[in-house]
Design an enzyme around this catalytic site. Structure first.
Site, mmCIF file in Angstrom:
data_model
loop_
_atom_site.group_PDB
_atom_site.id
_atom_site.type_symbol
_atom_site.label_atom_id
_atom_site.label_comp_id
_atom_site.label_asym_id
_atom_site.label_seq_id
_atom_site.Cartn_x
_atom_site.Cartn_y
_atom_site.Cartn_z
ATOM 1 C CG HIS A 1 -1.803 -1.099 1.446
ATOM 2 N ND1 HIS A 1 -2.987 -1.233 0.770
ATOM 3 C CD2 HIS A 1 -1.741 -2.177 2.271
ATOM 4 C CE1 HIS A 1 -3.616 -2.329 1.163
ATOM 5 N NE2 HIS A 1 -2.884 -2.923 2.067
HETATM 6 O O1 RIB Z 1 -4.885 0.042 4.862
HETATM 7 C C1 RIB Z 1 -3.505 0.029 4.604
HETATM 8 C C2 RIB Z 1 -2.811 1.104 5.372
HETATM 9 O O2 RIB Z 1 -3.000 0.893 6.764
HETATM 10 C C3 RIB Z 1 -1.282 1.105 5.175
HETATM 11 O O3 RIB Z 1 -0.810 2.413 5.308
HETATM 12 C C4 RIB Z 1 -0.785 0.248 6.304
HETATM 13 O O4 RIB Z 1 0.543 0.604 6.719
HETATM 14 C C5 RIB Z 1 -1.755 0.619 7.398
HETATM 15 O O5 RIB Z 1 -1.281 1.799 8.014
#
Ligand code: RIB
Ligand code: CA
Length: 311
Positions: free
Chosen positions: A241
């Protein structure tokens, strides 16, 4: 060409950790600061992790700023089930002797934006508490920033509740304050980050680089997280992500985006933290961001591997 000035606001976090390594490896970027926020794990841990990862990337000199322990309202929610209680999946990393700055994240972001008007991009990969405070405390900040690149939200299903993605659920008020601030925003929701995965063969390619940083990044991707991503989300690899947000800041041409209005639900029983998007229906809602919904995944992985090769 002048380097892109980046400030990383994060909650490391296994994918935040890879995002930091990528940004610090890029010859096209100058990272001028990093801040931590309570999120995946509590602030004490995300701050320590940020200091250690920055030093591990060869930049023990880089200022790391403390941010918010708690969201703007409500209780802290964490994601230890995915990131482990240490936030780094239990993978050891050399302990840095560096200490955090005394200045808080929201003041540092404003100070650096004022010193570099129209040039500073904040890459936000955790709950948006620090930025929400900064944009509320400093009304001129929205106009001073070049862009805010956000990992968060989901047009359809959440990953923490049926409605909400973790970062937006962790601080809906902070996220809403950012989206309604007037700042130039690009958001990378689950719509696109679920396409930004690294599969087992590609993780093996990373390991073959055989540097401590490549091995660490491979461990952040692996460690059962490939299986979790497959079982939980039906994605054929480790979902990166936060590296998606970092790589958007460095190589936006890898991504496809549409301009639309986004709001973040701060009420609701089932919908708190939901990213609400409008591209068609309500002419009174002025578009306030670019929403990424597609990626050249091969190009994404290639860029990630190339940057990691620079260690
Ligand atoms: O949903 C994914 C996000 O939430 C990413 O930034 C992961 O590190 C968590 O913080
Ligand atoms: Ca994160």
């Amino acid at each position: 060409m002048d380097k892109k000035l980046l400030f990383l606001d994060c909650d490391p976090g296994v994918d935040d950790a890879v995002a930091i390594l990528l940004a610090l490896a890029s010859p096209e970027a100058e990272v001028v600061g990093v801040s931590a926020v309570g999120g995946n794990v509590p602030l004490e841990r995300t701050l320590r992790n940020a200091l250690d990862i920055v030093a591990f990337a060869g930049r023990p000199d880089l200022p790391v700023y403390p941010g918010a322990k708690m969201p703007m309202t409500g209780a802290l929610i964490t994601a230890e089930d995915f990131h482990g209680t240490d936030g780094l999946g239990g993978v050891p990393i050399p302990q840095s002797t560096a200490q955090p700055q005394a200045e808080m994240a929201w003041d540092a972001i404003h100070r650096l934006a004022k010193a570099n008007p129209g040039l500073l991009t904040v890459v936000a990969t955790g709950p948006l508490t620090n930025l929400g405070i900064a944009l509320t405390k400093w009304p001129d900040l929205a106009g001073l920033l070049k862009e805010i690149v956000i990992m968060g939200g989901a047009s359809a299903y959440g990953n923490t509740t049926p409605a909400a993605e973790f970062n937006f659920l962790a601080d809906p008020e902070g996220a809403e304050a950012v989206f309604q601030s007037g700042a130039s925003i690009t958001v990378l929701p689950l719509d696109v980050t679920h396409k930004c995965y690294v599969n087992c063969e590609e993780i093996a390619q990373l390991r073959s680089q055989a540097t401590p940083q490549a091995n660490f990044a491979a461990e952040m991707m692996d460690g059962g997280r490939v299986e979790q991503c497959e079982q939980w989300f039906g994605v054929s690899g480790s979902i990166m992500h936060d590296p998606a947000a970092a790589l958007y800041a460095l190589h936006p041409q890898l991504f496809t985006a549409k301009t639309c209005w986004v709001g973040v639900e701060t009420g609701g029983v089932h919908s708190r933290g939901k990213m609400v998007t409008d591209a068609f229906t309500d002419a009174s809602l002025t578009a306030n961001c670019r929403l990424c919904y597609d990626v050249d995944r091969a190009g994404f992985v290639s860029a990630l591997l190339s940057l990691m090769e620079r260690y």
